[in-house]
Design an enzyme around this catalytic site. Structure first.
Site, PDB file in Angstrom:
ATOM      1  N   LYS A 233       3.336  52.680 -43.182  1.00  0.00           N
ATOM      2  CA  LYS A 233       4.035  51.425 -42.622  1.00  0.00           C
ATOM      3  C   LYS A 233       4.869  51.641 -41.407  1.00  0.00           C
ATOM      4  O   LYS A 233       4.971  52.915 -41.104  1.00  0.00           O
ATOM      5  CB  LYS A 233       5.246  51.406 -43.745  1.00  0.00           C
ATOM      6  CG  LYS A 233       5.905  50.125 -43.870  1.00  0.00           C
ATOM      7  CD  LYS A 233       6.830  50.259 -44.886  1.00  0.00           C
ATOM      8  CE  LYS A 233       7.891  48.953 -44.902  1.00  0.00           C
ATOM      9  NZ  LYS A 233       8.555  48.995 -46.085  1.00  0.00           N
TER      10      LYS A 233
ATOM     11  N   SER B  54       8.729  44.182 -48.412  1.00  0.00           N
ATOM     12  CA  SER B  54       8.389  44.298 -46.710  1.00  0.00           C
ATOM     13  C   SER B  54       7.308  45.281 -46.412  1.00  0.00           C
ATOM     14  O   SER B  54       6.942  44.987 -45.205  1.00  0.00           O
ATOM     15  CB  SER B  54       9.650  45.109 -46.190  1.00  0.00           C
ATOM     16  OG  SER B  54       9.623  46.244 -46.544  1.00  0.00           O
TER      17      SER B  54
ATOM     18  N   SER C 173       9.695  46.781 -52.290  1.00  0.00           N
ATOM     19  CA  SER C 173       8.982  46.214 -51.014  1.00  0.00           C
ATOM     20  C   SER C 173       7.766  47.083 -51.200  1.00  0.00           C
ATOM     21  O   SER C 173       6.608  46.746 -50.184  1.00  0.00           O
ATOM     22  CB  SER C 173       9.665  46.700 -49.765  1.00  0.00           C
ATOM     23  OG  SER C 173      10.644  46.138 -49.584  1.00  0.00           O
TER      24      SER C 173
END
Ligand SMILES: [Mg+2]
Ligand SMILES: [Zn+2]
Lengths: 472, 93, 461
Positions: C56, C131, C156
């Site tokens: 990420k 996210s 997320s």
């Protein structure tokens, strides 16, 4: 300054003597080139984490105990958020709701009276970096240059209640505080470590806070300025505003800070990258056992045990390394009063003159022993001793060599008699002045003998002999 | 929420907002705060705050010096440096 | 082939690398990844055999662009590896891309990204969830063995995994080091693997978990997650939180209920569970997370790294200007919110109150886990909405996409989202929740269910 209603409270920061910083492994001393002792953590880089230094915590616990504070069962750290170019994260990790110590006191001596200053709290926090203002002073510079070597260095903050009554008291208090820290072995009085304070001052009305004062002298100066400012305001029928001011050491004045900085809302939250710290009894007790005899205790013992005068005891106790040498030497059976007098007299005088601490000088136990022996064996006078110490303080020299080199050595009684003869003969008019009741004329004659003996005569002996000869 | 409240927060957060943003934020924040108020009903007397979700304590590091960042890495991500110092805005007005 | 098979099997690496290389442009086009310069790991002793990984965008890797989805960090190259990054490298994994995410992970749909909005491989008009949207979308789009590292603060990992039909594992807080993770909210952030199969998620956790000297909130646990998953489900007690099924859309709940029936048929016992604090969790989360986040984001001020200008004028003006320019709308909103709720005068009402509510939520779950081994529920109340729809939602409505994931995240307990069917041709996630450090239980439940469910036909991407 004898203002009746002066009340001063101090928030004082002392650097704790750890090898590595409070939240990272960067060294606290060493390379002084800017930004060489930094890492992602003390530069506040994204993704970095604080890792708390156990030793700093232990030092904080000791300070709290030495100041008679209450220690909590458990404490934690908080984020104090405010923006400033010297703050890498724009928040400072400090202690907020539960500090390492609360409700302590410091007892100090003021004009040979004991005075107690109450301590509100003791906490541990990180230091920001250092700013250099380019193209002007702090308020007028074009930009700043920042060195983050200091960023993350552990500080211990001591907050007093408003118990101090004058700038002199404040200075004495700071000296006392640094003495205690030195005794605890958590503070380096010799390095570049400084003592920095914010002061709250009121002279009867509202109080003003003066931020960022460095050192003993400037604290006294800043407070003096601020008190005068407040008193003058009142004289002109104006009120003191409650505000935050900054101290400018160049002009020696205090100036109001920008309103934005005055209104700062720190928005404290718990520091979520660190865990809570339980101060288990066993841990705290072990640390408390390591606390040595503190300055006021030692001083009292010197007076009681060695019959030193309060002044001599205080002089020795103001330098922890000196107390170590003192105790070591007298444990070797040397004459207590000679050792005490040499340390509190000439040694202290020479150190003060050079503005250094004993540890920073070349003086060590062996050298002091040699000098003590020479004085005890009447090989040199007290004055000779001072001349030798002046020479061996900065350079690593042997006291014996200095003595020889300078031709020092106590004069025998026979020689004194001869010199007295000569001086009396050569200064008949002065002798007459003395006989006519001018007491200080005798000093002049003693001076002549010291001159003739190149300082080797014992002035007291010279004075006695002169007196005897003139009066008989 | 009063208008100067928003200014006060923006100042504490050190952030410039356009008039448009302020208007939008004021409305959003009022709605959000209103939504938060449902917590008022929850009895939290005698409840200790949970700073962490798990019980962790006394994690500490020994006082050992570690390696620092290479000097070129220190300034890798900025052009604002000079003579080994970081360059930043001034304190005065 | 799964990642687990890849690391143990005989693989023609050269051929494999070429295959992956060919897929990269397509993944970029979907808005899922930002490729980085990489070389295949040739670590012969590494356990991972060169297995591809992505990180990420908020996970640092040395000298690789790492922006946390924000313009304010555009161009930033961390001078160090995150601990998870180092562990992957040391184990012989190959990190080939950063995955797109909401700016600083502030979002539930990956529609708050500063650079691009990831598109859902199942329906390109729909969002990937957030996210960790890019990471989840990638696992749906990439039919080659791989593991993505995502990060969850309030859901997320699970929520985007559910929206894209992949497996997302959020470990217990403290099990995986956060060193080198660009913080959202430090008392909530957890790094975890996203992949197509439960076994791969377990493999990922085996690689990245462990006590870390560099993160003092990590905890020591010696486990082998991959080994522990194979045991069957007989006797496992599964709790069904009724409120969760009520909150989710009926059709979604129904799909999840079918999955629960499957687990029952595998020998698990089920029982209904009341969780009192379900409603309170989301507001508490939206107080705590922004309060911490607003302090984390104070450091971005146009100095030392990230967006900068000529540092002239007063520092407050300079900082405010850069921050006004560099942060996106949602980031500003949460900074403002988080600054407000911790201000003197409001701190007790909001920040401290929320921390106490969090305590009650933890207790709520602890009580449930005295009765059952795991909980099963829908991961999200709905399937992935259209990007356009999300963009029209008011903030609070967007926040509500996390309604079912926020409570367990506040409690720092592990969770696994496993795809379990479809609604409106979009995947639905089965959420399996466990007590602190009971990763084995949720992985075992997920793995057994997955075997029973059978293969998923992922869309050609
Ligand atoms: Mg302070
Ligand atoms: Zn450092």
């Amino acid at each position: 300054m004898s203002e009746e209603n002066v009340k001063i409270g101090l928030e004082t920061h002392l650097q704790l003597l750890t090898d590595s910083k409070l939240f990272c492994g960067c060294p606290t001393t060493g390379n002084d080139n800017p930004n060489t002792r930094v890492c992602p953590t003390c530069l506040g880089m994204p993704g970095s984490r604080p890792r708390i230094n156990k030793r700093a915590i232990e030092m904080g616990i000791k300070v709290a105990a030495a100041l008679g504070c209450e220690t909590p069962d458990e404490m934690n750290f908080s984020r104090k958020t405010y923006f400033y170019p010297d703050m890498p994260k724009n928040f400072q990790i400090t202690q907020f709701s539960i500090p390492v110590g609360t409700n302590g006191e410091v007892t100090m001596e003021l004009d040979s009276q004991e005075k107690t200053v109450r301590i509100k709290r003791v906490h541990i926090e990180e230091d920001p970096g250092k700013l250099k203002h380019i193209g002007g002073n702090i308020t007028s510079s074009d930009y700043v240059l920042i060195d983050y070597n200091r960023s993350g260095v552990p500080l211990c903050e001591i907050v007093t209640k408003p118990d101090l009554k004058s700038p002199e008291e404040a200075r004495t208090f700071l000296r006392k505080l640094s003495e205690i820290f030195e005794y605890l072995g958590v503070y380096d009085t010799t390095g570049e470590a400084t003592i920095r304070s914010d002061a709250n001052i009121s002279t009867g009305g509202e109080r003003a806070e003066v931020k960022n004062i460095t050192g003993f002298k400037d604290t006294e100066k800043a407070l003096r300025y601020e008190i005068r400012r407040q008193v003058n305001l009142k004289k002109r029928g104006r009120k003191v505003k409650r505000e935050t001011r900054g101290y400018d050491d160049k002009s020696g004045t205090t100036k109001p800070l920008r309103t934005k900085e005055q209104e700062a809302d720190y928005g404290y939250i718990f520091e979520p990258d660190l865990t809570r710290i339980e101060l288990r009894d066993s841990w705290v007790n072990t640390l408390e056992k390591e606390i040595p005899e503190l300055p006021h205790q030692k001083k009292r013992r010197y007076v009681d045990e060695y019959q030193l005068s309060k002044e001599v005891a205080a002089a020795i106790c103001s330098d922890f390394d000196m107390t170590k040498i003192f105790e070591d030497i007298i444990n070797k059976g040397k004459n207590v009063s000679i050792v005490a007098n040499i340390l509190s007299g000439p040694v202290k005088k020479v150190l003060n003159y050079n503005e250094i601490r004993l540890a920073e000088s070349e003086i060590d136990e062996q050298k002091i022993i040699k000098i003590v022996d020479m004085v005890e064996n009447k090989e040199i006078t007290d004055r000779n001793a001072e001349m030798i110490i002046r020479d061996i303080a900065i350079e690593d020299k042997d006291p014996e060599d200095v003595k020889k080199e300078k031709g020092l050595g106590a004069v025998t009684d026979d020689k004194i008699d001869d010199m007295v003869d000569e001086v009396l003969r050569e200064n008949e008019d002065v002798v007459e002045d003395y006989m006519n009741g001018k007491g200080e004329a005798l000093n002049h004659l003693v001076g002549k003998i010291m001159e003739k003996s190149r300082g080797n005569a014992d002035p007291r002996n010279a004075r006695d002999t002169l007196k005897k000869r003139i009066e008989n | 929420m009063k208008n100067n409240e928003l200014e006060r927060i923006a100042s504490a957060a050190c952030i410039d907002l356009t008039e448009n943003e302020k208007k939008g934020l004021e409305e959003d924040m009022e709605n959000i705060l209103d939504w938060f108020s449902q917590l008022d009903k929850i009895d939290t007397k005698d409840v200790e705050p949970a700073f962490h979700p798990i019980d962790i304590k006394n994690e500490m590091r020994e006082d050992v010096v570690e390696e620092c960042l290479d000097n070129e890495d220190v300034f890798l991500n900025t052009e604002n440096y000079e003579d080994g110092f970081f360059k930043g805005p001034s304190i005065g007005d | 082939m799964s990642a687990s098979e890849f690391v143990t099997g005989e693989v023609d690496l050269e051929k494999f690398h070429k295959k992956l290389e060919k897929r990269i442009d397509g993944l970029v086009e979907l808005g899922l990844i930002r490729p980085i310069d990489y070389e295949y790991s040739d670590k012969k002793d590494g356990k991972l055999n060169g297995l591809p990984f992505t990180l990420k965008d908020s996970i640092c890797s040395k000298n690789d662009p790492t922006y946390a989805g924000s313009k304010i960090l555009e161009g930033y190259k961390p001078p160090f590896d995150a601990t998870v990054t180092k562990k992957i490298k040391d184990s012989g994994g190959t990190i080939f891309a950063k995955t797109h995410q909401d700016e600083f992970a502030f979002g539930t749909a990956s529609t708050n990204c500063a650079f691009t909005t990831p598109k859902n491989p199942w329906d390109k008009e729909r969002c990937c969830g957030g996210s960790s949207g890019g990471a989840a979308g990638l696992s749906a789009a990439l039919d080659l063995p791989h593991i993505n590292l995502g990060e969850s603060t309030g859901g997320s990992i699970s929520e985007p995994a559910s929206f894209t039909g992949v497996v997302g594992l959020t470990p217990t807080y403290g099990l995986v080091s956060r060193y080198g993770l660009i913080s959202f909210a430090n008392s909530l952030d957890k790094i975890g693997p996203i992949s197509r199969k439960v076994e791969d998620a377990a493999l990922g956790l085996d690689i990245i978990s462990g006590k870390d000297f560099k993160d003092q909130t990590t905890v020591k646990k010696e486990t082998n997650y991959r080994k522990s998953i194979s045991e069957d489900l007989s006797g496992m007690k599964i709790g069904l939180p009724t409120s969760y099924f009520d909150i989710a859309q009926d059709e979604v709940s129904e799909v999840v209920m079918n999955a629960v029936d499957d687990m029952r048929s595998l020998g698990a016992e089920t029982e209904e569970i009341e969780l009192e604090m379900t409603e309170a969790a989301l507001p508490a989360y939206y107080i705590i997370a922004p309060a911490e986040a607003s302090t984390n984001l104070a450091k971005y001020c146009g100095m030392r790294y990230g967006m900068e200008g000529e540092p002239d004028g007063n520092f407050r003006n300079y900082f405010s200007k850069i921050r006004g320019k560099g942060f996106g709308e949602e980031v500003k909103r949460r900074i403002m919110l988080g600054t407000f709720t911790r201000m003197a005068g409001y701190r007790d009402k909001y920040y401290l109150k929320a921390l106490k509510v969090r305590k009650k939520i933890i207790n709520d779950f602890k009580r449930a886990f005295k009765k059952v081994d795991v909980l099963a529920a829908p991961t999200a109340p709905m399937v992935a909405p259209k990007i356009e729809e999300v963009e029209e939602m008011a903030p609070v409505e967007q926040y509500k996409l996390d309604k079912l994931t926020a409570p367990i995240n506040l409690a720092g307990m592990p969770q696994l989202s496993v795809p379990c069917g479809f609604h409106k041709k979009m995947p639905v996630g089965l959420h399996i929740l466990g007590d602190h450090f009971q990763e084995e239980d949720i992985l075992r439940a997920g793995h057994n269910y997955e075997k029973r469910r059978g293969k998923i036909d992922y869309p050609e991407a």
